[in-house]
Design a protein around this motif. Structure first.
Motif, PDB file in Angstrom:
ATOM      1  N   SER A 183       0.938  -1.036   0.012  1.00  0.00           N
ATOM      2  CA  SER A 183      -0.098  -0.004  -0.062  1.00  0.00           C
ATOM      3  C   SER A 183       0.753   1.264  -0.067  1.00  0.00           C
ATOM      4  CB  SER A 183      -0.887  -0.098   1.400  1.00  0.00           C
ATOM      5  OG  SER A 183      -1.705  -1.015   1.212  1.00  0.00           O
ATOM      6  N   GLU A 184       2.085   1.280   0.318  1.00  0.00           N
ATOM      7  CA  GLU A 184       2.911   2.272   0.298  1.00  0.00           C
ATOM      8  C   GLU A 184       3.504   2.627  -1.013  1.00  0.00           C
ATOM      9  OE1 GLU A 184       3.612  -0.728   1.196  1.00  0.00           O
ATOM     10  OE2 GLU A 184       6.052  -1.000   1.402  1.00  0.00           O
ATOM     11  N   VAL A 188       6.461   5.240 -10.788  1.00  0.00           N
ATOM     12  CA  VAL A 188       7.679   6.235 -10.812  1.00  0.00           C
ATOM     13  C   VAL A 188       7.506   7.525 -11.351  1.00  0.00           C
ATOM     14  CG1 VAL A 188      10.026   6.415 -12.300  1.00  0.00           C
ATOM     15  CG2 VAL A 188       9.066   3.965 -11.623  1.00  0.00           C
ATOM     16  N   GLU A 189       6.523   7.887 -11.895  1.00  0.00           N
ATOM     17  CA  GLU A 189       6.043   9.062 -12.397  1.00  0.00           C
ATOM     18  C   GLU A 189       5.451  10.039 -11.138  1.00  0.00           C
ATOM     19  OE1 GLU A 189       4.975   6.552 -14.008  1.00  0.00           O
ATOM     20  OE2 GLU A 189       6.465   6.556 -15.671  1.00  0.00           O
ATOM     21  N   LYS A 191       5.366  11.683  -7.357  1.00  0.00           N
ATOM     22  CA  LYS A 191       6.262  12.007  -6.230  1.00  0.00           C
ATOM     23  C   LYS A 191       5.441  11.363  -4.812  1.00  0.00           C
ATOM     24  CE  LYS A 191       9.087  15.016  -4.121  1.00  0.00           C
ATOM     25  NZ  LYS A 191      10.397  15.216  -4.597  1.00  0.00           N
ATOM     26  N   VAL A 194       4.574  11.503   2.063  1.00  0.00           N
ATOM     27  CA  VAL A 194       5.475  11.305   3.243  1.00  0.00           C
ATOM     28  C   VAL A 194       5.655   9.726   3.550  1.00  0.00           C
ATOM     29  CG1 VAL A 194       3.941  11.689   5.207  1.00  0.00           C
ATOM     30  CG2 VAL A 194       6.431  12.209   5.463  1.00  0.00           C
ATOM     31  N   ALA A 195       4.510   8.992   3.553  1.00  0.00           N
ATOM     32  CA  ALA A 195       4.619   7.474   3.864  1.00  0.00           C
ATOM     33  C   ALA A 195       4.868   6.639   2.873  1.00  0.00           C
ATOM     34  CB  ALA A 195       3.242   7.172   4.739  1.00  0.00           C
ATOM     35  N   GLN A 196       4.985   7.131   1.652  1.00  0.00           N
ATOM     36  CA  GLN A 196       4.980   6.342   0.377  1.00  0.00           C
ATOM     37  C   GLN A 196       6.574   6.249  -0.140  1.00  0.00           C
ATOM     38  OE1 GLN A 196       2.348   8.499  -1.917  1.00  0.00           O
ATOM     39  NE2 GLN A 196       0.676   7.239  -1.607  1.00  0.00           N
ATOM     40  N   ILE A 197       6.752   5.052  -1.092  1.00  0.00           N
ATOM     41  CA  ILE A 197       8.117   5.219  -1.870  1.00  0.00           C
ATOM     42  C   ILE A 197       7.550   4.776  -3.067  1.00  0.00           C
ATOM     43  CG2 ILE A 197       9.651   4.550   0.136  1.00  0.00           C
ATOM     44  CD1 ILE A 197       9.490   1.621  -0.578  1.00  0.00           C
ATOM     45  N   ARG A 198       8.542   4.867  -4.149  1.00  0.00           N
ATOM     46  CA  ARG A 198       8.553   4.400  -5.198  1.00  0.00           C
ATOM     47  C   ARG A 198       8.413   3.187  -5.601  1.00  0.00           C
ATOM     48  NH1 ARG A 198      11.171   9.397  -6.651  1.00  0.00           N
ATOM     49  NH2 ARG A 198       9.760  10.883  -7.468  1.00  0.00           N
ATOM     50  N   ASN A 199       7.459   2.319  -6.595  1.00  0.00           N
ATOM     51  CA  ASN A 199       7.844   0.966  -6.831  1.00  0.00           C
ATOM     52  C   ASN A 199       9.092   0.637  -7.695  1.00  0.00           C
ATOM     53  OD1 ASN A 199       7.627  -1.657  -7.742  1.00  0.00           O
ATOM     54  ND2 ASN A 199       6.367  -1.117  -9.440  1.00  0.00           N
ATOM     55  N   SER A 200      10.202   0.225  -7.210  1.00  0.00           N
ATOM     56  CA  SER A 200      11.649   0.124  -7.823  1.00  0.00           C
ATOM     57  C   SER A 200      11.606  -1.259  -8.236  1.00  0.00           C
ATOM     58  CB  SER A 200      12.609   0.737  -7.046  1.00  0.00           C
ATOM     59  OG  SER A 200      12.939  -0.190  -5.876  1.00  0.00           O
ATOM     60  N   ASN A 296      12.371  -5.736   0.443  1.00  0.00           N
ATOM     61  CA  ASN A 296      13.503  -4.715   0.445  1.00  0.00           C
ATOM     62  C   ASN A 296      14.353  -5.082  -0.713  1.00  0.00           C
ATOM     63  OD1 ASN A 296      13.836  -3.134   2.523  1.00  0.00           O
ATOM     64  ND2 ASN A 296      13.821  -5.208   4.111  1.00  0.00           N
ATOM     65  N   ALA A 366      17.699  -2.737   2.457  1.00  0.00           N
ATOM     66  CA  ALA A 366      17.261  -1.651   1.727  1.00  0.00           C
ATOM     67  C   ALA A 366      18.141  -0.574   1.007  1.00  0.00           C
ATOM     68  CB  ALA A 366      16.589  -0.841   2.875  1.00  0.00           C
ATOM     69  N   ASP A 367      19.318  -0.985   1.105  1.00  0.00           N
ATOM     70  CA  ASP A 367      20.322  -0.316   0.556  1.00  0.00           C
ATOM     71  C   ASP A 367      20.996  -0.741  -0.931  1.00  0.00           C
ATOM     72  OD1 ASP A 367      22.477   1.776   0.070  1.00  0.00           O
ATOM     73  OD2 ASP A 367      23.767   0.763   1.572  1.00  0.00           O
TER      74      ASP A 367
END
Lengths: 399, 399
Positions: A183-184, A188-189, A191, A194-200, A296, A366-367
Motif C-alpha cells: 500500500s506504500e 515512478v512518475e 512524487k 511522506v509515507a510512500q516510496i516508489r515501486n522500484s 526490500n 534496503a540499500d
C-alpha cells in the motif's frame, strides 16, 4: 527453514524445460539448441585455394625460379574449366576451387609477372598441398556440427547459416509476470507522499529477467488487501513464471502467502536460511511457477539471482541453470553476523595476476545504491566463523 | 602494415560517442548514462522500521521482561498518528514510519501477546536505535546517485525508479548495415552449387553486433563487380557503421578497397599485422564509419571483436571501449608461426583455483566450427618466440 543449496535444488527439480519449437536461426542468440544439427555440405565444398596466387604442380618448382604458362584465371564462385599440366599455371583467387592437375598454390607475393603474354615466374620452390584447403577438411556432409543443449552465440549462428539450417529447434524463453504489492508503493512518475516510496523492485526484477531474454510483463502495483492480491495473481496465471514482490514477512499486512494458500497453490518452500532474503516463497499453481520475494530491494535482487535465475535458465534448457560461483582472494577481514548464508555486494577485480574481492560499504537489505558500486555477490557460507583477508572465498559475478 | 594496438587506437581516436538522448528509464539496460542523476527524495524517506514488531522507548526495556500498552498499529504506506510515551508501544510493520517518541523496534519474535486488551510483553531489553533505518541513511535529497558514464544494469534501473527518473539521458546504440560481397555467395535457404558457399558472415557479424545491442540491418549479398558494391555501399551510408565482408585481399576481384577510394572514402588503415585478419580496411565516408573485413569466417569474427566492437562501444559512450584481456596459464606448448599477432580460438576454464587456457584444434581462418568449441581468443604477441605450457598468456573472453 531450508538451506540455500536445498532451495536451489528444489527450484531445479520442480522446473521443467519449456516445449521446444522451431525458430528462424537468426533469432536464436542466447538460446539452447533442442536438436543436433547436421551439415548438408562439405566445407570446403572442393579443394579450395587459401591464397590469391597461382595453382601449379609443386614438382615444377623444384628448381625455382621457373617460368610457367598461365592458362586460366579462376574467381571464387566459378569452377575451373582447364586441367593444369606440367609447365602450366592457373591464376586463382582465395576461396576458388583448385583446378584438376594442380597440387599447390603459390601466393602472388612469391611470383613475378612477365611482360610477355600469359607467363608467370615462380620465385621459390613450394611443397605439394601448400595453400590448399582440402574438400571436407573443416566439415563433412552429414557430420553433426552442433549438439542439443549448446548455447547459440554468433559463431553458432554462422555455422547454422553455413549448413543451411534456416529454422532450428530451440528451447524458448519463458513468459514472466511481475506484481508489486504494498500500500506504500506509487509508480515512478509520482512524487511519493511522506509515507510512500516508489515501486522500484518491479522494474529491477523486470530488468533482471530481460537480461536473460525472458518475455516480461509488469502487471502493476496492488495494495495490501487479499482481494487485490488474489485478483492480480489469478490474472498472472497465464504466465510461465509469476513474481510477486513484497508482502511475505511476518507483518499483519503480509498477505501474499495467505492468498497463495487460499488459491490452493502447491508450496515448495516458504523460508530460506539466507541473508538478505529469508522470507521467500516458491510454489506452483496449475502450470505457473510462483515466486514471492521480500520487498526490500537488495533481498529482491539477491533472491532473483539465486532462485528465479535458476528457474528461467532451466526452462530455457540450460544443463547447469544456476548461477556459477568462482573463487577470489578476500582483501579485507569480514565479521560474520549470523548462521544464515549471506550474500554481500562486493567488487571483484584482477590485481597482481590474481582475482581479488572486497565487500562494498552497505547498510543492509534496503540499500540498493550499494549494489551500484558492486559487480559481484560475495558468499559467506553458513558454517563460516570469520573470514580473514587473504583467504579464498566464493563469489557470483553479476555483470 | 600497422600493429593491432595501433589499429585499435586509430579506431578509438576516429570514433565519437553518438549524440545522447532522453530515453524511458526501463529501456536503458546496457547503455551508458550521459548525465549525472540526483535523487529527489530521502531514502528511507522517514525513520523506518526494518522489522515487523513494536516501536517502543528503549529505556522502558531496561528491566525486561516488561508489559507495555499498545496504542496503534502502523502499516507501511500510512503515517503514525500517535506519539509513543513511556509504558506504551505501537505495533509496526516493516517499511512503516517509526512514530514520534519511539527510539527502537522490538521484533515480534522477541515479544509475547497478552490475552488482555492491547498489551504486549517485551521479553528482552533492547538498545536505542535497534531495527530503525534512519531517514536519508541510504540516499539523501539532492545526492548524486548515478554518474555520467556508468553502465545501466538491473540495480541502476531500480535506483532510477526509486528517485523518479522516468526519462534519462543516455548514449544510444549505433545503426549498422552489413553487406556481404562475393560472387560465390548464396543465401541460407539456397543449396549451394559446386562452386558456391552460403553467406554465413553476414549473419554471424549481425549476431556479434546485436549482442552489443546495436540496431542491425543485413543489407544483403553483392557480386564482385564495382557497380554492385558501389551501389550497395552508397545505400549503406545512412548508417552509423557500415560493415563489408569479403573482397579485401590481393585478388583480382577484391574490389571493396577500390570502390571505397573511388567514392572518396577517407581511409585510416588498410592492413593490420594480425592473424587471422590481415586485410582489414577502416575508413570514413561522410558520417559513416566503414569497416571492410576479410571474407574468411574466423578472420571476420576476430576483426569484428577487435575493431568494430571498439567502435560500437565508443559510440555508446563506454570509457574503455575495447575488449579487455585477462591472464590465464597456458596448458600446452604453442609453436609460433609468424611475426604477426595471432588470435587463436581457445578454451578457458578454472581448475585447481587458477585460470587455465588451451587452444582448440583449428585448421585456420576458414574453420569457423573450431570457434564453436572455444570460449576465448588466446593472444600470441608479435614478439613471442615460443609459448610454453605453464606460462601466463593474455586471452579475450568471448561469452
Amino acid at each position: 527453514m531450508i538451506s540455500v543449496d536445498t532451495a536451489i535444488k528444489i527450484v531445479t527439480d520442480k522446473t521443467e524445460p519449456l516445449q521446444s519449437r522451431a525458430v528462424p536461426f537468426e533469432n536464436t542468440m542466447g538460446l539452447c539448441l533442442a536438436q543436433d544439427v547436421q551439415s548438408d555440405i562439405d566445407m570446403p565444398p572442393f579443394d579450395r585455394s587459401a591464397m590469391d596466387g597461382y595453382a601449379i604442380i609443386a614438382e615444377d618448382t623444384a628448381h625455382a625460379p621457373v617460368e610457367l604458362t598461365v592458362i586460366e584465371s579462376i574467381a571464387a564462385g566459378y569452377m575451373p574449366t582447364k586441367k593444369v599440366s606440367h609447365g602450366q599455371a592457373s591464376k586463382i583467387m582465395t576461396g576458388a576451387a583448385v583446378p584438376e592437375g594442380a597440387n599447390a598454390v603459390v601466393k602472388f607475393e612469391e611470383t613475378e609477372d612477365i611482360q610477355t603474354d600469359n607467363r608467370v615466374k615462380i620465385l621459390r620452390s613450394i611443397d605439394k598441398g601448400s595453400n590448399i584447403s582440402k574438400k571436407g577438411e573443416d566439415i563433412q556432409i552429414g557430420q553433426t556440427v552442433l549438439y542439443k543443449g549448446m548455447v547459440i552465440r554468433p559463431q553458432e549462428i554462422g555455422i547454422l547459416a553455413s549448413v543451411g539450417k534456416s529454422y532450428v529447434e530451440v528451447f524458448p524463453t519463458p513468459t514472466i509476470g511481475i506484481i508489486s504489492t504494498g500500500s506504500e508503493l506509487v509508480d515512478v512518475e509520482s512524487k511519493p507522499s511522506v509515507a510512500q516510496i516508489r515501486n522500484s523492485n518491479g522494474y529491477s526484477l523486470a530488468a533482471q529477467a530481460r537480461r536473460l531474454k525472458a518475455d516480461v510483463e509488469i502487471l502493476g502495483i496492488v495494495k495490501d488487501t487479499k482481494e487485490e492480491i488474489s485478483g492480480m495473481l489469478q490474472k498472472g496465471l497465464k504466465k510461465d513464471i509469476l513474481i510477486l514482490s513484497g508482502g511475505v514477512s511476518m507483518g499483519e499486512y503480509d498477505l501474499v502467502g495467505e492468498v497463495m494458500k487460499d488459491l490452493h497453490t502447491q508450496i515448495y518452500f516458504e523460508k530460506v536460511a539466507l541473508r538478505p532474503g529469508k522470507p521467500v516463497i516458491f510454489g506452483r499453481k496449475d502450470k505457473t511457477l510462483i515466486f514471492a520475494l521480500p520487498g526490500n530491494p537488495v533481498a529482491s535482487f539477491v533472491t532473483f539471482e539465486l532462485f528465479i535465475y535458476t528457474a528461467i535458465r532451466k526452462m530455457m534448457g540450460f544443463s547447469n541453470p544456476q548461477r556459477i560461483t568462482i573463487q577470489a582472494t578476500l582483501e579485507t577481514d569480514i565479521f560474520v553476523k549470523r548462521k544464515r548464508r549471506e550474500y554481500r555486494p562486493a567488487l571483484f577485480c584482477a590485481r597482481d595476476n590474481t582475482w581479488k574481492v572486497s565487500p562494498v560499504e552497505w547498510h543492509g537489505s534496503a540499500d540498493l545504491l550499494a549494489t551500484t558500486r558492486a559487480n559481484c555477490l560475495l558468499i559467506v557460507r553458513e558454517d563460516a566463523q570469520k573470514l580473514a583477508a587473504g583467504q579464498l572465498v566464493d563469489v557470483i559475478l553479476l555483470d
